[in-house]
Design a protein around this motif. Structure first.
Motif, mmCIF file in Angstrom:
data_model
loop_
_atom_site.group_PDB
_atom_site.id
_atom_site.type_symbol
_atom_site.label_atom_id
_atom_site.label_comp_id
_atom_site.label_asym_id
_atom_site.label_seq_id
_atom_site.Cartn_x
_atom_site.Cartn_y
_atom_site.Cartn_z
ATOM 1 N N ASP A 113 51.239 40.926 41.046
ATOM 2 C CA ASP A 113 51.837 42.254 40.913
ATOM 3 C C ASP A 113 51.905 42.708 39.456
ATOM 4 O O ASP A 113 51.743 43.887 39.163
ATOM 5 C CB ASP A 113 53.229 42.280 41.540
ATOM 6 C CG ASP A 113 53.181 42.026 43.044
ATOM 7 O OD1 ASP A 113 52.114 42.251 43.655
ATOM 8 O OD2 ASP A 113 54.208 41.603 43.604
ATOM 9 N N GLU A 114 52.140 41.772 38.528
ATOM 10 C CA GLU A 114 52.155 42.123 37.104
ATOM 11 C C GLU A 114 50.781 42.591 36.644
ATOM 12 O O GLU A 114 50.667 43.550 35.885
ATOM 13 C CB GLU A 114 52.607 40.929 36.258
ATOM 14 C CG GLU A 114 54.067 40.592 36.398
ATOM 15 C CD GLU A 114 54.469 39.372 35.582
ATOM 16 O OE1 GLU A 114 53.615 38.785 34.886
ATOM 17 O OE2 GLU A 114 55.660 39.010 35.642
ATOM 18 N N LEU A 115 49.732 41.907 37.104
ATOM 19 C CA LEU A 115 48.365 42.322 36.753
ATOM 20 C C LEU A 115 48.052 43.701 37.326
ATOM 21 O O LEU A 115 47.485 44.553 36.642
ATOM 22 C CB LEU A 115 47.343 41.311 37.278
ATOM 23 C CG LEU A 115 47.200 40.014 36.510
ATOM 24 C CD1 LEU A 115 46.240 39.078 37.240
ATOM 25 C CD2 LEU A 115 46.715 40.266 35.098
ATOM 26 N N ALA A 116 48.424 43.919 38.570
ATOM 27 C CA ALA A 116 48.151 45.208 39.212
ATOM 28 C C ALA A 116 48.897 46.332 38.504
ATOM 29 O O ALA A 116 48.327 47.404 38.247
ATOM 30 C CB ALA A 116 48.542 45.157 40.688
ATOM 31 N N ASP A 117 50.157 46.101 38.149
ATOM 32 C CA ASP A 117 50.936 47.127 37.438
ATOM 33 C C ASP A 117 50.341 47.426 36.071
ATOM 34 O O ASP A 117 50.285 48.581 35.647
ATOM 35 C CB ASP A 117 52.395 46.686 37.288
ATOM 36 C CG ASP A 117 53.158 46.682 38.606
ATOM 37 O OD1 ASP A 117 52.669 47.312 39.575
ATOM 38 O OD2 ASP A 117 54.226 46.045 38.657
ATOM 39 N N ALA A 118 49.900 46.384 35.358
ATOM 40 C CA ALA A 118 49.307 46.578 34.034
ATOM 41 C C ALA A 118 48.016 47.389 34.140
ATOM 42 O O ALA A 118 47.762 48.278 33.318
ATOM 43 C CB ALA A 118 49.036 45.226 33.376
ATOM 44 N N ALA A 119 47.209 47.112 35.147
ATOM 45 C CA ALA A 119 45.947 47.828 35.315
ATOM 46 C C ALA A 119 46.177 49.299 35.622
ATOM 47 O O ALA A 119 45.400 50.162 35.199
ATOM 48 C CB ALA A 119 45.130 47.180 36.431
ATOM 49 N N LYS A 120 47.249 49.615 36.319
ATOM 50 C CA LYS A 120 47.553 51.007 36.657
ATOM 51 C C LYS A 120 47.856 51.839 35.414
ATOM 52 O O LYS A 120 47.664 53.045 35.409
ATOM 53 C CB LYS A 120 48.755 51.080 37.599
ATOM 54 C CG LYS A 120 48.466 50.587 38.976
ATOM 55 C CD LYS A 120 49.732 50.603 39.813
ATOM 56 C CE LYS A 120 49.531 49.889 41.125
ATOM 57 N NZ LYS A 120 50.777 49.788 41.894
#
Length: 73
Positions: free
Chosen positions: A47-54
């Motif tokens: 989830d941290e990776l997905a949020d950062a990519a957004k």
């Protein structure tokens, strides 16, 4: 279903980049730090990776419409 903690290969796949590119991105301030799971094992929180990519870049819709499309209206 994707696991909660991702190894390097899974993290790269989640971001849609190669493992080599993921290694390069690890120096970027926007990429979350890994979780240490032992002395040699690192994992990234999905989830941290997905949020950062957004938060990375503007969306395609933020760019001006190509001239040909604008004239077709």
């Amino acid at each position: 279903m994707t696991p909660l903690l991702l190894n390097l290969k899974q993290a790269a796949q989640l971001l849609g980049v190669s493992e080599r590119k993921f290694h390069q991105l690890r120096g970027e301030s926007w990429l979350p730090l890994p979780i240490l799971c032992g002395s040699r094992s690192q994992r990234w929180h999905r989830d941290e990776l997905a949020d950062a990519a957004k938060m990375l870049a503007p969306r395609v819709s933020d760019r001006p419409e190509p001239l040909m499309l604008a004239q077709a209206r």
